[in-house]
Each structure stands twice: as structure tokens, then as C-alpha cells.
Scaffold this motif. Sequence first.
Motif, PDB file in Angstrom:
ATOM      1  N   GLY A 278       2.799  14.234   2.864  1.00  0.00           N
ATOM      2  CA  GLY A 278       3.794  14.691   1.499  1.00  0.00           C
ATOM      3  C   GLY A 278       3.238  13.489   0.125  1.00  0.00           C
ATOM      4  O   GLY A 278       3.036  13.828  -0.636  1.00  0.00           O
ATOM      5  N   LEU A 279       2.860  11.939   0.817  1.00  0.00           N
ATOM      6  CA  LEU A 279       2.917  11.237  -0.686  1.00  0.00           C
ATOM      7  C   LEU A 279       1.853  11.187  -0.986  1.00  0.00           C
ATOM      8  O   LEU A 279       1.559  11.203  -1.797  1.00  0.00           O
ATOM      9  N   SER A 280       0.519  11.446  -0.168  1.00  0.00           N
ATOM     10  CA  SER A 280      -0.808  12.203  -0.761  1.00  0.00           C
ATOM     11  C   SER A 280      -0.836  13.104  -1.409  1.00  0.00           C
ATOM     12  O   SER A 280      -1.592  13.427  -2.514  1.00  0.00           O
ATOM     13  N   LEU A 281      -0.178  14.033  -1.364  1.00  0.00           N
ATOM     14  CA  LEU A 281      -0.173  15.465  -2.311  1.00  0.00           C
ATOM     15  C   LEU A 281       0.701  15.410  -3.472  1.00  0.00           C
ATOM     16  O   LEU A 281       0.236  15.635  -4.408  1.00  0.00           O
ATOM     17  N   ILE A 282       1.756  14.497  -3.279  1.00  0.00           N
ATOM     18  CA  ILE A 282       2.366  14.031  -5.089  1.00  0.00           C
ATOM     19  C   ILE A 282       1.243  12.866  -5.687  1.00  0.00           C
ATOM     20  O   ILE A 282       1.301  12.396  -7.086  1.00  0.00           O
ATOM     21  N   GLY A 283       0.611  12.278  -4.778  1.00  0.00           N
ATOM     22  CA  GLY A 283      -0.281  11.467  -5.048  1.00  0.00           C
ATOM     23  C   GLY A 283      -0.005   9.404  -5.322  1.00  0.00           C
ATOM     24  O   GLY A 283      -1.086   9.040  -6.259  1.00  0.00           O
ATOM     25  N   VAL A 284       1.135   9.579  -4.298  1.00  0.00           N
ATOM     26  CA  VAL A 284       1.488   8.089  -4.540  1.00  0.00           C
ATOM     27  C   VAL A 284       0.404   7.418  -4.330  1.00  0.00           C
ATOM     28  O   VAL A 284      -0.194   7.183  -2.832  1.00  0.00           O
ATOM     29  N   GLU A 285       0.118   6.343  -4.415  1.00  0.00           N
ATOM     30  CA  GLU A 285      -0.665   4.466  -3.778  1.00  0.00           C
ATOM     31  C   GLU A 285      -0.527   4.017  -2.598  1.00  0.00           C
ATOM     32  O   GLU A 285       1.427   4.037  -2.619  1.00  0.00           O
ATOM     33  N   TYR A 286      -0.683   4.054  -1.510  1.00  0.00           N
ATOM     34  CA  TYR A 286      -1.226   3.261  -0.406  1.00  0.00           C
ATOM     35  C   TYR A 286       0.597   4.732   0.228  1.00  0.00           C
ATOM     36  O   TYR A 286       1.469   3.704   1.225  1.00  0.00           O
ATOM     37  N   ALA A 287       0.075   5.993   0.328  1.00  0.00           N
ATOM     38  CA  ALA A 287       0.627   7.071   1.684  1.00  0.00           C
ATOM     39  C   ALA A 287       0.048   6.568   2.649  1.00  0.00           C
ATOM     40  O   ALA A 287       1.563   6.927   3.353  1.00  0.00           O
ATOM     41  N   ALA A 288      -0.819   6.011   3.138  1.00  0.00           N
ATOM     42  CA  ALA A 288      -0.873   5.640   4.947  1.00  0.00           C
ATOM     43  C   ALA A 288       0.487   4.207   5.329  1.00  0.00           C
ATOM     44  O   ALA A 288       0.693   4.683   6.126  1.00  0.00           O
ATOM     45  N   LEU A 289      -0.009   3.129   3.776  1.00  0.00           N
ATOM     46  CA  LEU A 289       1.414   2.357   4.758  1.00  0.00           C
ATOM     47  C   LEU A 289       2.046   3.203   4.915  1.00  0.00           C
ATOM     48  O   LEU A 289       3.304   2.542   5.664  1.00  0.00           O
ATOM     49  N   TRP A 290       3.079   3.799   3.770  1.00  0.00           N
ATOM     50  CA  TRP A 290       4.616   4.077   3.183  1.00  0.00           C
ATOM     51  C   TRP A 290       4.330   5.124   4.624  1.00  0.00           C
ATOM     52  O   TRP A 290       5.945   5.320   5.376  1.00  0.00           O
ATOM     53  N   GLY A 291       3.693   5.882   4.658  1.00  0.00           N
ATOM     54  CA  GLY A 291       3.137   6.430   6.277  1.00  0.00           C
ATOM     55  C   GLY A 291       4.041   5.675   7.711  1.00  0.00           C
ATOM     56  O   GLY A 291       4.954   6.645   8.547  1.00  0.00           O
ATOM     57  N   PHE A 292       2.898   5.065   7.457  1.00  0.00           N
ATOM     58  CA  PHE A 292       3.246   3.723   9.213  1.00  0.00           C
ATOM     59  C   PHE A 292       4.906   3.171   9.081  1.00  0.00           C
ATOM     60  O   PHE A 292       4.910   3.514   9.877  1.00  0.00           O
TER      61      PHE A 292
END
Length: 180
Positions: free
Chosen positions: A87-101
Motif C-alpha cells: 500500500g505504501l509503495s502504491l502511494i509512493g511513500v519512501e522506505y515502504a519496506a521498512l515501514w511494512g516491517f
Amino acid sequence: AAAIAFALAAPLVWSITTRRNDSAVFATAANEQRTVRLEDGSILRLAGQTRLTVTTKTLDDIGTRVSRYLMMNALVNGGFGVLVFVGLSLIGVEYAALWGFLAALFRFVPYVGAFVSIVLPFSMAVIQFSGWTSPLLVVALFVVLELITNNVVEPLAYGKAAGCYIWRKANGWMTNRAEE
């Protein structure tokens, strides 16, 4: 690809580690239970001499169900982290993998984990984007994912993993009506 593998591997490693620790704890508890049984007989007095088989089966069943619950909890939280990443990747937020983790990890903290996990991605979206559309999309993403996870996914997953009748069995054992 590495971020997705990392987001998927972390809950898996946690669940394997938890399962090993649970097995070690229950094996130790079983050995100590035998020791207590032999030394002072307190468990035999509590359960009664005739209820030893039922007591052992009930404790084993409870240990198995708790292990399944913890494994399912790790899988649900890991899936939540992957969906946050997507979801954060689709929105375009940087460091989406970190936020997901981090979202997956914070969900292990009862009550406050869900609220804490939204602070950093929201702050990043506020810093990264000029308007309020993307930060509000981040909030909407977390709210929708939390509602679906809490009200649909968790009851289904935990009910099957832990067994809905565990309290009935424990109550039956305590009131001397356990099923053989």
C-alpha cells in the motif's frame, strides 16, 4: 524483490523461533511436572489419582493450541506488514519496506502497536509530499487494514488455530467433567 523477501522472511523466522522455544518450554515443563509429581505429588493431589491421563492430555492439548495461536499470530502480522509495504509503495511513500516491517513488528505489542506503527509512515508522507492527500491516504490504508485484520482475519485465523473449544475443555477439567 529483496524488500518483499525480507518482509516475508521476518515473520517466518520469528514463528520458527517461537515454535522451537514453545517446544523447549513445554518439554521442560513436562520434565518438571514429572519431577513435581514424583517429589511431593502436588499435581496428583490437584487433579486426583484417577484423572492423571485426562490432566496430561489436557495440558498437552493446551500447549499445542497455544503454539498454533502464536504461529498464526506471526503469520497474520507478517501478512499485515506485507500489505502495508504494498500500500505504501502504491502511494509512493519512501522506505515502504521498512515501514511494512516495522508495522508487522509493532502489531505484536498489544493495544498501542497499531497506533505506533502509523506514526512514522504518516510523518514520512507529510515530509515527502506537499499536500495532505498522500498523508491521509496513509492513514486510510492503516485504518482499513486494521479494521479488516481485527474484525475478519484474526477471528477466523485464531479461532481455527487455537480451537474455539479450549475453554470448554479447561472448564471441564476443572469441574471434573473433562472428556476422556
